[in-house]
Enzyme design. Structure first.
Site, short mmCIF file in Angstrom:
data_model
loop_
_atom_site.label_atom_id
_atom_site.label_comp_id
_atom_site.label_asym_id
_atom_site.label_seq_id
_atom_site.Cartn_x
_atom_site.Cartn_y
_atom_site.Cartn_z
N CYS A 1 -4.37 3.68 9.38
CA CYS A 1 -2.86 3.21 10.15
C CYS A 1 -2.13 4.08 11.38
O CYS A 1 -1.32 3.73 11.66
CB CYS A 1 -1.83 2.90 9.06
SG CYS A 1 -2.25 1.72 7.68
N CYS B 1 0.88 -1.16 -0.08
CA CYS B 1 -0.04 0.05 -0.03
C CYS B 1 0.94 1.09 -0.12
O CYS B 1 0.60 2.25 -0.69
CB CYS B 1 -0.93 -0.01 1.23
SG CYS B 1 -2.00 1.36 1.30
N CYS B 2 1.86 1.18 0.96
CA CYS B 2 2.83 2.66 0.84
C CYS B 2 3.53 2.41 -0.42
O CYS B 2 3.87 3.83 -0.81
CB CYS B 2 3.81 2.19 1.99
SG CYS B 2 3.01 2.76 3.82
N CYS C 1 7.72 3.98 5.58
CA CYS C 1 6.87 3.78 4.45
C CYS C 1 7.59 3.16 3.10
O CYS C 1 6.93 2.72 2.38
CB CYS C 1 6.09 4.85 4.01
SG CYS C 1 7.29 6.20 3.60
N CYS D 1 -1.24 8.01 7.45
CA CYS D 1 -2.62 7.95 6.76
C CYS D 1 -3.42 7.64 8.03
O CYS D 1 -3.25 6.82 9.05
CB CYS D 1 -2.63 6.84 5.72
SG CYS D 1 -1.68 7.16 4.41
#
Length: 221
Positions: free
Chosen positions: A192, A107-108, A213, A189
């Site tokens: 998280c 995702c990162c 990240c 974000c």
């Protein structure tokens, strides 16, 4: 640290950035627009010719976006928001959940690392406000690092400490992220991040074995 010493450090950073720009370098800064980002953003605002990139993952707190806009206007910054080339509909793991729940590293990568890599490849100098006192990974970084693509990473705040950041913040009456008052120390974000007072980056990727990240880990010696 005394005020003259702190300002001397700040002036040195501005002078270095000015030299990059005067030499015709393409200079960019990546910023998360947290309270602790403000000293570097303030310094960059004194040097024309730097584009600030904000990695808009689509998962930020609304307060972060509002703060970005406030700071951009107040400091007169040239800010560009970067977005992933992969739509959120395509960011789904094998179990049908969004990637931040199934594969936060990927995702990162899709929402932060990949978009910034494109910018970095077209730039000469990439400035980042990472500090050694933030994490074990960042403790191993150098002030200047030449990446494999030829871009030079510049970490001017590397040896600044939390008290120095706070001191500079106060001396220049810089704004604070609105979530600070709600106990958030390090803000990423929304899915998280948790408000864990006093934990520095401990509220990031809460409950996961993850502290970065991916934007900086390739620079570790």
């Amino acid at each position: 640290m005394t005020a003259p010493d702190l300002e001397q450090r700040a002036d040195h950073i501005v002078e270095q950035i000015d030299r990059f720009v005067a030499d015709g370098k393409r200079v960019v800064l990546s910023s998360s627009f947290q309270t602790q980002s403000l000293p570097l953003l303030h310094l960059v605002s004194r040097s024309r010719g730097v584009t600030v990139y904000f990695l808009d993952t689509g998962y930020h707190f609304p307060e972060t976006l509002e703060f970005r806009d406030q700071v951009t206007e107040q400091l007169g910054l040239d800010v560009v928001s970067l977005h992933s080339a992969t739509t959120k509909a395509a960011q789904v793991g094998p179990h049908g959940h969004l990637l931040f729940a199934e594969d936060p590293d990927y995702c990162c990568y899709l929402n932060k690392t990949a978009p910034m890599e494109t910018v970095a490849a077209a730039s000469d100098i990439w400035i980042s406000g990472v500090r050694r006192d933030q994490s074990e990974t960042r403790r191993q970084l150098d002030e200047f690092v030449v990446r494999s693509d030829g871009t030079t990473r510049y970490h001017p705040m590397l040896d600044w400490t939390e008290p120095m950041i706070a001191d500079y913040q106060e001396r220049h009456d810089l704004p604070r992220h609105p979530l600070d008052d709600r106990g958030y120390v390090s803000i990423g974000c929304a899915p998280c991040t948790r408000n864990i007072p006093g934990s520095d980056r401990g509220g990031r990727w809460f409950g996961m074995e993850k502290t970065e990240c991916g934007l900086h880990v390739d620079l570790v010696r």
